[in-house]
Scaffold this motif. Sequence first.
Motif, mmCIF file in Angstrom:
data_model
loop_
_atom_site.group_PDB
_atom_site.id
_atom_site.type_symbol
_atom_site.label_atom_id
_atom_site.label_comp_id
_atom_site.label_asym_id
_atom_site.label_seq_id
_atom_site.Cartn_x
_atom_site.Cartn_y
_atom_site.Cartn_z
ATOM 1 N N GLY A 145 9.242 30.872 19.743
ATOM 2 C CA GLY A 145 9.099 31.399 18.335
ATOM 3 C C GLY A 145 7.663 31.367 17.994
ATOM 4 N N LEU A 146 7.032 32.386 17.544
ATOM 5 C CA LEU A 146 5.823 32.522 17.277
ATOM 6 C C LEU A 146 5.336 32.753 15.569
ATOM 7 C CD1 LEU A 146 2.621 33.513 18.572
ATOM 8 C CD2 LEU A 146 3.667 35.828 18.243
ATOM 9 N N ILE A 147 4.390 31.871 15.404
ATOM 10 C CA ILE A 147 3.869 31.834 13.947
ATOM 11 C C ILE A 147 2.254 32.252 14.048
ATOM 12 C CG2 ILE A 147 3.377 30.509 11.839
ATOM 13 C CD1 ILE A 147 5.616 28.849 12.695
ATOM 14 N N GLY A 148 2.006 33.305 13.427
ATOM 15 C CA GLY A 148 0.578 34.114 13.616
ATOM 16 C C GLY A 148 0.001 33.552 12.209
ATOM 17 N N LEU A 149 -1.329 32.833 12.403
ATOM 18 C CA LEU A 149 -2.111 32.681 11.107
ATOM 19 C C LEU A 149 -2.639 33.740 10.641
ATOM 20 C CD1 LEU A 149 -3.387 29.052 12.467
ATOM 21 C CD2 LEU A 149 -1.399 29.350 10.822
ATOM 22 N N GLY A 150 -2.864 34.037 9.479
ATOM 23 C CA GLY A 150 -3.835 35.022 8.991
ATOM 24 C C GLY A 150 -5.039 34.776 8.568
ATOM 25 N N GLY A 151 -5.687 35.564 7.896
ATOM 26 C CA GLY A 151 -7.238 35.211 7.477
ATOM 27 C C GLY A 151 -8.010 36.550 7.764
ATOM 28 N N ARG A 152 -9.266 36.170 7.914
ATOM 29 C CA ARG A 152 -10.177 37.409 8.186
ATOM 30 C C ARG A 152 -10.446 37.643 9.639
ATOM 31 N NH1 ARG A 152 -15.267 38.079 9.496
ATOM 32 N NH2 ARG A 152 -15.536 35.688 9.675
ATOM 33 N N TYR A 153 -10.165 38.922 9.999
ATOM 34 C CA TYR A 153 -10.091 39.295 11.261
ATOM 35 C C TYR A 153 -11.402 39.402 11.996
ATOM 36 C CZ TYR A 153 -9.217 41.194 15.894
ATOM 37 O OH TYR A 153 -9.006 41.477 17.164
ATOM 38 N N SER A 154 -11.749 38.771 13.161
ATOM 39 C CA SER A 154 -13.054 38.731 14.050
ATOM 40 C C SER A 154 -12.677 39.560 15.287
ATOM 41 C CB SER A 154 -13.617 37.333 14.273
ATOM 42 O OG SER A 154 -14.610 37.347 15.208
ATOM 43 N N PRO A 155 -13.238 40.781 15.169
ATOM 44 C CA PRO A 155 -12.980 41.465 16.509
ATOM 45 C C PRO A 155 -13.651 40.978 17.631
ATOM 46 C CG PRO A 155 -13.706 42.890 14.719
ATOM 47 C CD PRO A 155 -13.863 41.554 14.172
ATOM 48 N N THR A 156 -14.697 40.071 17.632
ATOM 49 C CA THR A 156 -15.594 39.868 18.838
ATOM 50 C C THR A 156 -14.467 38.694 19.289
ATOM 51 O OG1 THR A 156 -17.686 39.864 17.631
ATOM 52 C CG2 THR A 156 -17.555 38.369 19.565
ATOM 53 N N PHE A 157 -13.854 37.933 18.537
ATOM 54 C CA PHE A 157 -12.976 36.730 19.041
ATOM 55 C C PHE A 157 -11.695 37.089 19.206
ATOM 56 C CE2 PHE A 157 -16.920 34.712 17.935
ATOM 57 C CZ PHE A 157 -17.083 33.613 18.769
ATOM 58 N N GLU A 158 -11.220 38.196 18.574
ATOM 59 C CA GLU A 158 -9.792 38.664 18.555
ATOM 60 C C GLU A 158 -9.253 37.593 17.939
ATOM 61 O OE1 GLU A 158 -8.015 39.999 22.009
ATOM 62 O OE2 GLU A 158 -9.478 41.377 22.557
ATOM 63 N N ALA A 159 -9.551 36.945 16.552
ATOM 64 C CA ALA A 159 -8.891 35.723 16.195
ATOM 65 C C ALA A 159 -9.016 36.134 14.641
ATOM 66 C CB ALA A 159 -9.612 34.697 16.606
ATOM 67 N N PHE A 160 -8.276 35.433 13.733
ATOM 68 C CA PHE A 160 -8.330 35.220 12.375
ATOM 69 C C PHE A 160 -9.113 33.886 12.011
ATOM 70 C CE2 PHE A 160 -4.683 38.185 13.277
ATOM 71 C CZ PHE A 160 -5.116 39.034 12.350
ATOM 72 N N VAL A 161 -9.850 33.979 11.252
ATOM 73 C CA VAL A 161 -10.573 32.918 10.740
ATOM 74 C C VAL A 161 -10.883 32.799 9.152
ATOM 75 C CG1 VAL A 161 -12.050 32.810 12.805
ATOM 76 C CG2 VAL A 161 -12.710 34.252 11.040
ATOM 77 N N GLY A 162 -11.440 31.755 8.774
ATOM 78 C CA GLY A 162 -11.671 31.641 7.246
ATOM 79 C C GLY A 162 -10.762 30.914 6.572
ATOM 80 N N MET A 163 -10.850 30.874 5.245
ATOM 81 C CA MET A 163 -10.190 29.989 4.341
ATOM 82 C C MET A 163 -8.572 30.246 4.406
ATOM 83 S SD MET A 163 -10.526 29.329 0.207
ATOM 84 C CE MET A 163 -12.366 28.871 0.675
ATOM 85 N N VAL A 164 -8.189 31.497 4.512
ATOM 86 C CA VAL A 164 -6.817 31.905 4.606
ATOM 87 C C VAL A 164 -6.114 30.976 6.017
ATOM 88 C CG1 VAL A 164 -4.689 33.588 4.634
ATOM 89 C CG2 VAL A 164 -6.871 33.694 3.219
ATOM 90 N N CYS A 165 -6.907 31.216 7.026
ATOM 91 C CA CYS A 165 -6.364 30.829 8.293
ATOM 92 C C CYS A 165 -6.347 29.322 8.081
ATOM 93 C CB CYS A 165 -7.316 31.223 9.139
ATOM 94 S SG CYS A 165 -6.887 30.501 10.696
ATOM 95 N N GLU A 166 -7.345 28.651 7.447
ATOM 96 C CA GLU A 166 -7.492 27.191 7.606
ATOM 97 C C GLU A 166 -6.367 26.456 6.570
ATOM 98 O OE1 GLU A 166 -11.511 26.141 6.328
ATOM 99 O OE2 GLU A 166 -12.280 27.949 7.850
ATOM 100 N N GLN A 167 -6.246 27.216 5.552
ATOM 101 C CA GLN A 167 -5.260 26.582 4.387
ATOM 102 C C GLN A 167 -3.768 26.981 5.097
ATOM 103 O OE1 GLN A 167 -6.301 28.543 0.762
ATOM 104 N NE2 GLN A 167 -7.715 26.835 0.280
ATOM 105 N N SER A 168 -3.566 27.981 5.741
ATOM 106 C CA SER A 168 -2.050 28.308 6.120
ATOM 107 C C SER A 168 -1.565 27.325 6.979
ATOM 108 C CB SER A 168 -1.933 29.809 6.542
ATOM 109 O OG SER A 168 -2.702 29.789 7.792
ATOM 110 N N VAL A 169 -2.404 26.563 7.844
ATOM 111 C CA VAL A 169 -2.011 25.670 8.677
ATOM 112 C C VAL A 169 -1.810 24.242 8.234
ATOM 113 C CG1 VAL A 169 -4.124 24.745 9.844
ATOM 114 C CG2 VAL A 169 -2.005 25.144 11.110
#
Length: 273
Positions: A145-169
């Motif tokens: 099962g895969l749960i993806g965390l949202g947030g602001r996307y950083s192309p350099t890191f291919e990752a979602f970051v920021g408040m939405v990402c931090e709060q969702s977890v």
Amino acid sequence: MNAVLVEGQVLSSRRRGILDYVTERGVVPVGDLLERFSLSRASINRDLLALSAQGLLRRVGPDITALPSASSSGSVVYRARQAVAQKQAIAALAASLISPGDTVALDDSTTVRAMADSLSAIASLTVVTNSLGLGTRLGACETLGLIGLGGRYSPTFEAFVGMVCEQSVMSMHIDLAFVSAAAIHGLTAYHQIEEIIRAKQALMAVADSRVLLVDSGKFGNSAMNRLAALSEFDVVITDDGIDPGYAAMLRDAGITLKIAAVSLPADRALTAG
């Protein structure tokens, strides 16, 4: 994967080749790129404009140079090519800590991403990640099962970051969190980007156990921002290239250190001590 995402679009193998070519040489005249890749001037200009928009290359007159983000630990394109055997051995050893039915958190690092191939064999596994690249690889796996965390996307890191990402977890419960760091100085792990650090710390905060994956080349280095003391991790995993004196210092400080043997196949990585 043979492609990275740039502002929502796939970076083609040709553009990846251009980036690699310039990164390896530092400064390359546009004319050399035209000859090397057999492109028209219009095509090379489009490719260079796209790479420049991601902050990977810069055009200065007739020359193309690699920006620091393309040749530092910040760029997925660069990091994925570094210490490949070490990362594979570390990742295999890390995956051996997971039990069927676990919920595990995986950060955006290329070291942790190397665990992907080992996860499909673990029954009833749930993976939580802020890494789009890792999520794309695992999304096709029907055994977990895969749960993806949202947030602001950083192309350099291919990752979602920021408040939405931090709060969702924060509403989750994680059995094990696997994270990496850009550098280890003394008994502390560091990273250069604050938002990436906060995402890693959010994953660590909700985990019963925290595991740091870091190749031996990162020991004795430093980056700008503190991620965590090594004592905040239940296990630190590195490869057998670590200086024996440094390893002894870590163990003397009470750090649980596991060392993956790079000289063996990744699926037989051993633990020292």
